[in-house]
Design a protein around this motif. Structure first.
Motif, mmCIF file in Angstrom:
data_model
loop_
_atom_site.group_PDB
_atom_site.id
_atom_site.type_symbol
_atom_site.label_atom_id
_atom_site.label_comp_id
_atom_site.label_asym_id
_atom_site.label_seq_id
_atom_site.Cartn_x
_atom_site.Cartn_y
_atom_site.Cartn_z
ATOM 1 N N THR A 92 0.798 -1.228 0.000
ATOM 2 C CA THR A 92 0.000 0.000 0.000
ATOM 3 C C THR A 92 0.832 1.280 0.000
ATOM 4 O OG1 THR A 92 -0.156 -0.073 2.427
ATOM 5 C CG2 THR A 92 -1.945 -1.102 1.170
ATOM 6 N N GLN B 198 -3.830 -5.111 -6.399
ATOM 7 C CA GLN B 198 -3.507 -4.617 -5.061
ATOM 8 C C GLN B 198 -4.430 -5.238 -4.015
ATOM 9 O OE1 GLN B 198 -4.469 -0.514 -3.811
ATOM 10 N NE2 GLN B 198 -2.304 -0.287 -3.234
ATOM 11 N N TRP C 17 -3.056 -7.589 -0.955
ATOM 12 C CA TRP C 17 -3.310 -7.092 0.395
ATOM 13 C C TRP C 17 -4.141 -8.091 1.188
ATOM 14 C CZ3 TRP C 17 -7.424 -5.908 3.527
ATOM 15 C CH2 TRP C 17 -7.124 -5.146 4.674
ATOM 16 N N PHE D 153 -6.027 3.083 -0.683
ATOM 17 C CA PHE D 153 -5.747 1.876 -1.457
ATOM 18 C C PHE D 153 -7.059 1.151 -1.726
ATOM 19 C CE2 PHE D 153 -5.899 0.180 2.778
ATOM 20 C CZ PHE D 153 -6.204 -1.178 2.669
ATOM 21 N N THR E 20 -2.411 -1.549 8.736
ATOM 22 C CA THR E 20 -1.689 -1.746 7.486
ATOM 23 C C THR E 20 -0.288 -1.153 7.527
ATOM 24 O OG1 THR E 20 -3.772 -1.676 6.260
ATOM 25 C CG2 THR E 20 -1.778 -1.349 4.990
#
Length: 311
Positions: A77, A100, A104, A177, A278
């Motif tokens: 991220t 992404q 993630w 993100f 995160t």
């Protein structure tokens, strides 16, 4: 007509972290500093576990896996967020957004599974020490690591494919993100049924691991109370408290984002909590495990001593 128009939205705009904040450069500088510390701390911990034979144990093997996941997790991220900030371009393609989201989710789910297995490792070490080497063998450790990655990958693939198949009527993601809840808010269709499925998956990957971890540490706590050696009791409590701290920092915010109704929290709150688990948590994890761990600190002093001796 609305659905047909939605098919032309092949890209998104990431609005970024707290777009209304008055000091974006200061905020980005702090996040980049945290990111660099996270990369350095996790890389150092992996290196120490690799080079010091005293750390070649199941617990530290699993800890090295956690550090590797955190390295990739924070990198999924922050680099994109920093690139968007400094370039001024906040666009991301639909494929890029899905990619992404997949990585993630895979890393987040793998970490949940791994934290649960690390609690089991501590349970066997404290409650059944005579059989520890047989129960948590190198082969079992490898299976634990592979199982974490496989479980995370399968769930991430299913969730990403299903989330990205919804047509979107907007292209502005109120996030820094491509997190699932933020992307689902752009859908033209009713996603309430899928949100129920998402809640069920959250129970599987958050509530179930948390319950197993709590159950493991309840048994550990009872076993520690029966220990006659104060030194053994303190060592067990120190190791377990570090793990419990990491679990709380990681799963606590995730519960709020994924297991409460969307109307109960704002996009700003979601962003703040997402930054916590995160960006901040990957930085804090190696510090929590190392600063209170004599074996890791000893390995660090040994490496630093060797470096000074060579000079």
């Amino acid at each position: 007509m609305e659905r047909e128009n939605a098919t032309f939205l092949e890209g998104f705009i990431l609005l970024g972290l707290f777009p209304g904040y008055g000091h974006p450069r200061t905020l980005m500088s702090i996040i980049l500093l945290v990111y660099l510390i996270a990369i350095a701390a996790n890389a150092i911990l992996i290196l120490l576990i690799w080079v010091d034979p005293r750390l070649h144990t199941p617990m530290y093997f699993l800890l090295s896996q956690l550090s590797f996941i955190d390295l990739a997790y924070v990198s999924s991220t922050v680099p994109k967020m920093a690139t968007d900030f400094f370039s001024g371009s906040r666009t991301i393609s639909r494929v890029g957004c899905g990619t992404q989201m997949f990585f993630w989710l895979m890393l987040a789910d793998a970490e949940c599974i791994l934290l649960t297995l690390m609690a089991y490792d501590r349970y066997v070490a404290v409650c059944n020490p005579l059989r520890y080497s047989a129960v948590v063998s190198p082969r079992v450790c490898l299976q634990m690591a592979l199982g974490s990655w496989a479980g995370g990958m399968l769930n991430a693939l299913a969730q990403t494919v299903y989330t990205m198949h919804f047509p979107t009527c907007e292209n502005k993601i109120k996030h820094f993100f491509c997190e699932m809840p933020a992307v689902l808010m752009l859908s033209c269709e009713d996603t309430s049924s899928y949100l129920m499925v998402l809640m069920g998956m959250s129970i599987m990957f958050i509530t179930v691991p948390l319950s197993l971890i709590v159950a493991s540490y309840a048994r550990i706590f009872l076993a520690v109370l029966r220990m006659s050696s104060p030194e053994g009791r303190n060592k067990a409590l120190a190791t377990c408290s570090s793990h419990l701290t990491v679990v709380s920092l990681y799963l606590g915010p995730a519960i709020v984002v994924y297991m409460t109704p969307g109307s109960a929290h704002s996009p700003e709150l979601d962003q703040g909590l997402s930054v916590f688990y995160t960006v901040l948590t990957p930085m804090l994890n190696p510090l929590i495990y190392s600063l209170r761990n004599k074996e890791v600190l000893g390995a660090l002093r040994k490496v630093l001593g060797s470096s000074w001796a060579v000079k």
